[in-house]
Enzyme design. Sequence first.
Site, PDB file in Angstrom:
ATOM      1  N   LYS A 204     -14.008   2.239  25.525  1.00  0.00           N
ATOM      2  CA  LYS A 204     -14.370   1.437  26.687  1.00  0.00           C
ATOM      3  C   LYS A 204     -13.248   1.345  27.727  1.00  0.00           C
ATOM      4  O   LYS A 204     -13.130   2.227  28.556  1.00  0.00           O
ATOM      5  CB  LYS A 204     -14.903   0.074  26.244  1.00  0.00           C
ATOM      6  CG  LYS A 204     -16.256   0.240  25.523  1.00  0.00           C
ATOM      7  CD  LYS A 204     -17.120  -0.997  25.483  1.00  0.00           C
ATOM      8  CE  LYS A 204     -18.564  -0.688  25.139  1.00  0.00           C
ATOM      9  NZ  LYS A 204     -18.946  -0.821  23.758  1.00  0.00           N
TER      10      LYS A 204
ATOM     11  N   PHE B 294     -21.469  -4.274  15.850  1.00  0.00           N
ATOM     12  CA  PHE B 294     -21.968  -3.081  16.518  1.00  0.00           C
ATOM     13  C   PHE B 294     -20.852  -2.063  16.528  1.00  0.00           C
ATOM     14  O   PHE B 294     -19.756  -2.340  17.008  1.00  0.00           O
ATOM     15  CB  PHE B 294     -22.414  -3.392  17.953  1.00  0.00           C
ATOM     16  CG  PHE B 294     -22.899  -2.169  18.672  1.00  0.00           C
ATOM     17  CD1 PHE B 294     -24.143  -1.632  18.392  1.00  0.00           C
ATOM     18  CD2 PHE B 294     -22.101  -1.529  19.613  1.00  0.00           C
ATOM     19  CE1 PHE B 294     -24.593  -0.477  19.035  1.00  0.00           C
ATOM     20  CE2 PHE B 294     -22.547  -0.381  20.271  1.00  0.00           C
ATOM     21  CZ  PHE B 294     -23.792   0.145  19.977  1.00  0.00           C
TER      22      PHE B 294
ATOM     23  N   ASP C 249     -12.364  -2.403  14.736  1.00  0.00           N
ATOM     24  CA  ASP C 249     -13.102  -1.830  15.860  1.00  0.00           C
ATOM     25  C   ASP C 249     -12.754  -2.672  17.082  1.00  0.00           C
ATOM     26  O   ASP C 249     -13.279  -3.756  17.276  1.00  0.00           O
ATOM     27  CB  ASP C 249     -14.607  -1.863  15.572  1.00  0.00           C
ATOM     28  CG  ASP C 249     -15.430  -1.301  16.735  1.00  0.00           C
ATOM     29  OD1 ASP C 249     -14.861  -1.120  17.835  1.00  0.00           O
ATOM     30  OD2 ASP C 249     -16.625  -1.058  16.542  1.00  0.00           O
TER      31      ASP C 249
HETATM   32  C1  PLP Z   1     -19.557   0.010  22.671  1.00  0.00           C
HETATM   33  C2  PLP Z   1     -19.051  -0.146  21.290  1.00  0.00           C
HETATM   34  C3  PLP Z   1     -19.014   0.926  20.373  1.00  0.00           C
HETATM   35  C4  PLP Z   1     -19.607   2.284  20.695  1.00  0.00           C
HETATM   36  O1  PLP Z   1     -19.001   2.882  21.781  1.00  0.00           O
HETATM   37  P1  PLP Z   1     -19.754   4.105  22.524  1.00  0.00           P
HETATM   38  O2  PLP Z   1     -18.751   4.560  23.540  1.00  0.00           O
HETATM   39  O3  PLP Z   1     -21.003   3.567  23.100  1.00  0.00           O
HETATM   40  O4  PLP Z   1     -20.016   5.138  21.490  1.00  0.00           O
HETATM   41  C5  PLP Z   1     -18.451   0.701  19.138  1.00  0.00           C
HETATM   42  N1  PLP Z   1     -17.959  -0.502  18.798  1.00  0.00           N
HETATM   43  C6  PLP Z   1     -17.976  -1.555  19.636  1.00  0.00           C
HETATM   44  C7  PLP Z   1     -17.388  -2.848  19.212  1.00  0.00           C
HETATM   45  C8  PLP Z   1     -18.537  -1.420  20.899  1.00  0.00           C
HETATM   46  O5  PLP Z   1     -18.589  -2.480  21.724  1.00  0.00           O
END
Ligand code: PLP
Length: 396
Positions: A244, A130, A215
């Site tokens: 986050k 994701f 990521d």
């Molecule tokens: C939450 C998340 C995103 C996206 O972050 P947003 O602040 O919602 O745009 C991207 N990569 C990972 C692994 C995530 O958990």
Amino acid sequence: MAIAPLMPVYPRCAVRPVRGEGCYLISENGDRYLDFASGIAVNILGHGHPHLVKAIQEQTATLMHVSNLYGSPQGEAFAKRLLKHCFADTVFFTNSGVEAIECAIKTARRFHYVTGNPQRTKLIAFSNAFHGRTLGAISATNQPKMRDGFEPLLPGFEVLNFNDLAAAEAAVDDHTAGFLVEPIQGEGGIRPATDEFLHGLRRICDEKGLMLIFDEVQCGYGRSGTFFAHEQYGLTPDIMAVAKGIGGGFPLGACLATEYAAQGMVFGTHGSTYGGNPLAMAAGQAILDVIMEDGFFDHVIKMGKILEEKLNELVKKYPELCLEARGRGLIRGIKVTVQPRDFVAHLRDNHALLTVAAADNVIRILPPLVIEEKHIAEFIEKLEAGLKSYSPAAAA
Ligand SMILES: *Cc1c(COP(=O)(O)O)cnc(C)c1O
């Protein structure tokens, strides 16, 4: 027309939080919940942490926002401090995780563009990943629920099986720009990459001159027990997306890169109106003040170990509902035999406990990093009560 005032893209539950106190959320009707979801790994200091609150209040009164057309003493100070603690030489600040991913994708493509390989535009991403919800980020997934109806998506992505190094190696060709991977998949079900896989990707990138993009939006910022999860693998990426936990609840993200990887990102190639404004930088600094104190990550590891032991005990005790506990530090998951969404709702509605569902039939456990043993004890008590009282038939 009866569309909801908030565009109805979320299946919002009946809990309506209006206040937070440390590791607890209090709803509109006064109910109190133990928060082991943390806004999905965001509120790393819990709710209402006095140092974070004070920093935001003071900066709001001093200077909230100026354009990136002006010099940014606030941005420079936070960038320097952040870079001291990781592999990177430079950072672009964003307002969210997905914008950090977008910047990472653009940085990788521009690298090849300015180094004589403009055809290297394709990023290889992995199943169950994701990366967020922009057109760029959904192009890097293979999940129909995120993609359907939004085509045509961005060309230049290929999705392979996570942890399958041979497939990754075989897929590299003259158009490959690099790899985009979560060292520990979050939404995908708390699935850590294997050592062999991440080291293999690093080796391929080194051999072929490709970009390794991590990521760490969910697994980074102390959650796994080290500042960044990749530290536990003993390697570094070329580019990394973070968000986050970095703002502890204030919208902030960052795309970090080495000088080498960022060589295409020159004047005019990228921008953001709000990105890295003084208020965001103050929040970021306040979070770093706390998590860089001696012993903070040791605390995460210690709490993670205690949680791990107790989760393993519960998995053994309730084999008809629990298959496995996994994760690192305070990014944990239990694989269950029932619908994880239903079980998360059961814990929430009947035991005042907040967790998050994930793919692969997993319940995610993402407490604030400042939890103490008493919170773990309360969590385990509520979880066990939930396991005892759960009857899938009643939920369905
Ligand atoms: C939450 C998340 C995103 C996206 O972050 P947003 O602040 O919602 O745009 C991207 N990569 C990972 C692994 C995530 O958990």
